[in-house]
Design an enzyme around this catalytic site. Sequence first.
Site, PDB file in Angstrom:
ATOM      1  N   ARG A  45       0.847  -1.199   0.000  1.00  0.00           N
ATOM      2  CA  ARG A  45       0.000   0.000   0.000  1.00  0.00           C
ATOM      3  C   ARG A  45       0.878   1.243   0.000  1.00  0.00           C
ATOM      4  O   ARG A  45       2.094   1.160   0.159  1.00  0.00           O
ATOM      5  CB  ARG A  45      -0.943  -0.012   1.217  1.00  0.00           C
ATOM      6  CG  ARG A  45      -0.152  -0.320   2.488  1.00  0.00           C
ATOM      7  CD  ARG A  45      -0.610   0.379   3.681  1.00  0.00           C
ATOM      8  NE  ARG A  45      -0.558   1.800   3.551  1.00  0.00           N
ATOM      9  CZ  ARG A  45       0.534   2.528   3.727  1.00  0.00           C
ATOM     10  NH1 ARG A  45       1.703   1.988   4.000  1.00  0.00           N
ATOM     11  NH2 ARG A  45       0.471   3.841   3.610  1.00  0.00           N
ATOM     12  N   GLY A  46       0.198   2.412  -0.171  1.00  0.00           N
ATOM     13  CA  GLY A  46       0.934   3.661  -0.326  1.00  0.00           C
ATOM     14  C   GLY A  46       1.164   3.868  -1.815  1.00  0.00           C
ATOM     15  O   GLY A  46       1.620   2.946  -2.509  1.00  0.00           O
ATOM     16  N   ALA A  47       0.849   5.080  -2.298  1.00  0.00           N
ATOM     17  CA  ALA A  47       0.801   5.294  -3.753  1.00  0.00           C
ATOM     18  C   ALA A  47       2.080   4.867  -4.494  1.00  0.00           C
ATOM     19  O   ALA A  47       2.010   4.090  -5.456  1.00  0.00           O
ATOM     20  CB  ALA A  47       0.452   6.760  -4.026  1.00  0.00           C
ATOM     21  N   GLN A 210      -2.981   2.911   9.630  1.00  0.00           N
ATOM     22  CA  GLN A 210      -1.658   2.998   9.002  1.00  0.00           C
ATOM     23  C   GLN A 210      -0.698   3.868   9.825  1.00  0.00           C
ATOM     24  O   GLN A 210       0.506   3.651   9.817  1.00  0.00           O
ATOM     25  CB  GLN A 210      -1.771   3.575   7.582  1.00  0.00           C
ATOM     26  CG  GLN A 210      -2.384   2.626   6.561  1.00  0.00           C
ATOM     27  CD  GLN A 210      -3.873   2.812   6.428  1.00  0.00           C
ATOM     28  OE1 GLN A 210      -4.548   3.182   7.383  1.00  0.00           O
ATOM     29  NE2 GLN A 210      -4.401   2.549   5.253  1.00  0.00           N
ATOM     30  N   ASP A 251      -1.998  10.892  -2.795  1.00  0.00           N
ATOM     31  CA  ASP A 251      -2.324   9.826  -3.744  1.00  0.00           C
ATOM     32  C   ASP A 251      -2.599  10.364  -5.140  1.00  0.00           C
ATOM     33  O   ASP A 251      -2.499   9.634  -6.118  1.00  0.00           O
ATOM     34  CB  ASP A 251      -3.522   9.013  -3.254  1.00  0.00           C
ATOM     35  CG  ASP A 251      -3.085   8.107  -2.120  1.00  0.00           C
ATOM     36  OD1 ASP A 251      -2.961   8.606  -0.984  1.00  0.00           O
ATOM     37  OD2 ASP A 251      -2.818   6.921  -2.376  1.00  0.00           O
TER      38      ASP A 251
HETATM   39  O1  MRU Z   1      -4.820   3.276   1.674  1.00  0.00           O
HETATM   40  P1  MRU Z   1      -3.334   3.480   1.717  1.00  0.00           P
HETATM   41  O2  MRU Z   1      -2.709   2.944   2.965  1.00  0.00           O
HETATM   42  O3  MRU Z   1      -2.648   2.989   0.467  1.00  0.00           O
HETATM   43  O4  MRU Z   1      -3.186   5.056   1.738  1.00  0.00           O
HETATM   44  C1  MRU Z   1      -1.907   5.618   1.723  1.00  0.00           C
HETATM   45  C2  MRU Z   1      -1.897   7.088   1.780  1.00  0.00           C
HETATM   46  O5  MRU Z   1      -2.904   7.745   1.727  1.00  0.00           O
HETATM   47  C3  MRU Z   1      -0.563   7.725   1.779  1.00  0.00           C
HETATM   48  O6  MRU Z   1      -0.558   8.865   2.584  1.00  0.00           O
HETATM   49  C4  MRU Z   1      -0.238   8.128   0.339  1.00  0.00           C
HETATM   50  O7  MRU Z   1      -0.355   7.027  -0.506  1.00  0.00           O
HETATM   51  C5  MRU Z   1       1.107   8.683   0.213  1.00  0.00           C
HETATM   52  S1  MRU Z   1       2.284   7.393   0.363  1.00  0.00           S
HETATM   53  C6  MRU Z   1       3.845   7.943   0.115  1.00  0.00           C
END
Ligand code: MRU
Length: 371
Positions: A45-47, A210, A251
Site C-alpha cells: 500500500r501507499g501510492a 496505518q 495519492d
Molecule cells: O490506503 P493506503 O494505505 O494505500 O493510503 C496511503 C496514503 O494515503 C498515503 O498517505 C499516500 O499514498 C502517500 S504514500 C507515500
Amino acid sequence: MVRTMEWKEGTLVLLDQTRLPAEVTWISCTTAERVREAIARLEVRGAPAIGAAAAFAMVLGWRGILREQSRAGKGKEPPASPSESYLPAFAALKERLDSARPTAINLAWATKRLYDAAARLAAGGETAKAVSYALETLAKRMYDQDIAVNKAMGQYGAACVPDDAVILTHCNAGALATCGWGTALGVIRSAAAAGKVRQVYADETRPLLQGARLTVWELLEDGIPVTAITDNMAAWVMKQKGVNFVVTGADRIVRNGDTANKIGTYGVALLAKAHGIPFYVAAPASTFDFRLETGAEIPIEERDGDEVRRFLGHLATPPEALVFSPAFDVTPATLITGIITEYGVLRPPYPESIQALQARILKEEKDSWKA
Ligand code: MRU
C-alpha cells in the site's frame, strides 16, 4: 531501513503490511493477479509502493501472456517476433491492475510506462522475449528511481522544516508506502538527520491504522521521537504541544493543486489552518494527474464497510450498521502551504507552478528520447 518489496528472479516478494507491526511476514507473488490481490487487500500500500508493485506485476503479466500463447501453440516456443499480437492482452491486464485501487494515480502511471515501453519495442519489431527482458529492466529502474526521488524530496522538504520542529503527520507516507525512505516520512527523516526534529505526532488513521501500526513502527526503528495519537486528538495536540509543521503524502494531485490523500487529511489541513501551522504535502511527480483540473474530478475509492464495522478483529458497531467508508479525501489547494517534489517545492498559485512542473517533465522526456 525496512524494504517493502524485493524482485527475486521472477518472483515479487512483498512485505505483508496488513500484519505489521505484530508480524513481519512476506508474500511471494509469481503472477500479476496475485500482485493485484495484494494491492487490493493493502498487503502492499501507499501510492508509490503500489506503482512499483504494479510495474513488476506488468512484467509477470507479460510473461504469463507468453506462457499462455506457448501453451496454445502446444508447447512450441513463442514465435520469434510477434510481440504486437500480445498487446491487446497486455492492455487488458493494465486495465485490470489499474482498477485494483482507483485513487492512487501512481498505479496507472506505472502500468502506462510499462505498456508504452512494450508497445514501442513491439512496433520496432523486438521479439516477445526481448520485450520481457526490457520490461524487467524498466521495472527495476523505476524501483531504484523511487528511492532516489524520495531522497531528493527529503532534502527539499527538510529545508522547509523549522528548527526544534514538532511535526504532525497522518497515515503512513514512509519507506513502507514507497520503495524506500518515504515521501512525508522522507522529509521527516532528512529533517531528523539535520537535527531539526524534536517530536513527531502520528495520527492513528482509522479505520486501518496505518499511522499507529506503520508510521510509529518505522520511526521507532529509526530512533526518531514519535508519539501516537488518535485522530480526534489532532486539534488539541496542535494547540497544547506546539505543533509547528504538518506534512502528509498524497495519492493524486491535480492541476489546481487540490490533493487526494488518506481520509482525514482534509480535516488535518483545516485544523492546521485554524492554528496557523504550515501544511505541506510531499509527493513525487508520478503522483500528479495533469489531465484533471480540480479535485472534484478525482475518483475516490470506497472500501468494504467491514473495515469500519470491525476494529482489530472485533465488532465496533452493530453488525448491520450502515457504513460509509471513503479511503481518501481531497484537501483544497488553498489549505496547502507548499508541495514538496523531487524538483523542488511548489508554491501557490499552484495552477502556474504545476504547469511549470509539467513543462519541465515533458522537456526531460523529450531529451531522453533524443539521447
Ligand atoms: O490506503 P493506503 O494505505 O494505500 O493510503 C496511503 C496514503 O494515503 C498515503 O498517505 C499516500 O499514498 C502517500 S504514500 C507515500
